[in-house]
Design an enzyme around this catalytic site. Sequence first.
Site, PDB file in Angstrom:
ATOM      1  N   SER A 254       0.814  -1.206   0.000  1.00 30.39           N
ATOM      2  CA  SER A 254       0.000   0.000   0.000  1.00 30.39           C
ATOM      3  C   SER A 254       0.849   1.258   0.000  1.00 30.39           C
ATOM      4  CB  SER A 254      -0.935  -0.036   1.210  1.00 30.39           C
ATOM      5  OG  SER A 254      -0.679   1.034   2.068  1.00 30.39           O
ATOM      6  N   LYS A 255       0.261   2.300  -0.509  1.00 29.24           N
ATOM      7  CA  LYS A 255       0.974   3.592  -0.558  1.00 29.24           C
ATOM      8  C   LYS A 255       1.406   4.020   0.828  1.00 29.24           C
ATOM      9  CE  LYS A 255      -3.281   2.949  -1.949  1.00 29.24           C
ATOM     10  NZ  LYS A 255      -2.965   1.570  -1.645  1.00 29.24           N
ATOM     11  N   ARG A 256       0.695   3.496   1.812  1.00 30.10           N
ATOM     12  CA  ARG A 256       1.034   3.887   3.178  1.00 30.10           C
ATOM     13  C   ARG A 256       2.384   3.324   3.613  1.00 30.10           C
ATOM     14  NH1 ARG A 256      -2.967   2.992   7.474  1.00 30.10           N
ATOM     15  NH2 ARG A 256      -1.385   4.268   8.490  1.00 30.10           N
TER      16      ARG A 256
END
Length: 500
Positions: A254-256
Amino acid sequence: MSSSAVRVRFAPSPTGYLHIGGARTALFNWLLARQCGGQFILRIEDTDQTREVADSLPKILQDLRWLGLNWDEGPEIGGPYGPYFQSERLEIYRSCAERLLDQGWAYFTFDTPEELAVMRDQARSEKRTFRYPRPAQFPTRADAEQARAAGRPVVVRFRMPDHAITVHDSILGDVVVQAEDLEDFVIVKSDGFPTYHFACVIDDELMKISHILRAQEHLNNTPKHVGLQEALQFSTPVYAHLPLIFNINGTKMSKRDKEKALAKGEKPPEIDVHDFRMAGYLPEVILNFVALLGWSPGQDREKLSLDDMVQLFSLERIGKTNARFDRDKLLAFNTTGLATVSSTRRLDAFRDFLAVNQHPMQQAGDAQLQAILRACEGLRTFSDVLTKAGFIYLPDEAITYDSKAIEKVLRRNDGAGFAILRKLDAALQQHADWETASLDQLLKSLAEQWSIKFGDLAQPIRVAVSGTTVSPSISETLELLGHERTGRRIQQALRLQTGT
RNA sequence: GGCCCCAUCGUCUAGAGGCCUAGGACACCGGCUUUUCACGCCGGCAACGCGGGUUCGAAUCCCGCUGGGGUCACCA
């Protein structure tokens, strides 16, 4: 079905860059289309205004183009089944909803999100699975008007068929979901926009989509879609749910992950296609690598060109098990990729890399860039060129000297390195033929003459001109840098000894 | 938790009942090469989750268990 009837689509929602997993989905669809002489359609699922990110669309298009996945119908080129933006197809969804409402396949509800949440909480506390309680009597249009006037949210829910639904998946086989596990779901939101399920089913029908290749996380949605197709008397496309891709540790990519790494002061991992582009990977290598996550051509084949993949691709050879994204293996693929592409292709890709990174090396001419690329033989990504030869394009005063390198190579043993450097300075100043072979000859003969190992002579120069112990081979480095700058940097390094 | 999906080396995978003493690639470990960093070359380690069946014979078929994953929104 004739093979020319193959129509597939990639349907991103404009909320950011193209995710690497999305790239694989796009690739598989594209491969199927190209292999069958069918069409690859790009459709934009922009039905949630709240989540929309302004410049996302151009970014996604750019990422797709960079990968070489061209579309036959879609944004910027149009096509016979447009528009290709769901936000421009509202009228179509509205009329389908009317039809369903008229036929008793859908009904209005007026619950607020809060009320829904209470119902769900209650179900949970009673250890019941929550399913929306279908009213015995459906509200009329007049009721809906009244509710709207009273300020209540009005949504349209689909009345799911009361029988079990079987999804025929060409990868997973038949998946049966019992009637009691199916729920009446929202198809038109209170803002009048369709939900994903609704718009997607309608568009796939109207755009004559024949195959739907998408991530397995959509498998649970599919019975909803099949139910809708039944009510609307649509045909059901061939479904193929792809195994998921995870990080090497099994977590979601994820981009996180990028934010988390940044917060810990670590280098953020590449997640979106654009990240890989910035990091200096070749698009064809990314495609090759990602294709092998969930698919295999068999016969121990791994290194594949796009053409190879078009030829070898088949739904039957897509696996069922989730994959982990092994960055080390991608790096290895890119290493051989960079070593085997044609030099013109490599130069083009390198220019693209420099451009997206806005690196000063962009100013260099083709010949110089080619020379740098050649000097960096063995590179794994284009970023390696920057770490290995980036100092060439730094102003002399911007060179930062690595203290460990200075200590080890120059200062140690009473400044032995400095002494050698001083002698070298004199010899190099007199050397006119500033070209790799000649420099190499000079340095080798000096080492012999002074009875020292080549490395004891090369390292001091390397540190002096680059500030570090890493650079291309020393004679290539000097040619690339030029006579004048070499002299200046040696002087500059020499001043480090006395501290002046 | 309900429902659904999955299960071969650390990772990606080959394997569609005997070709399997389970193959390839990456990683890893050793060695070679070496002018730094890489690259390259050679060699090595390493897997069929467990338990039942079926069969002359199972990594391959069936069942159970265990484990992993997905999904349960007016997001896609």
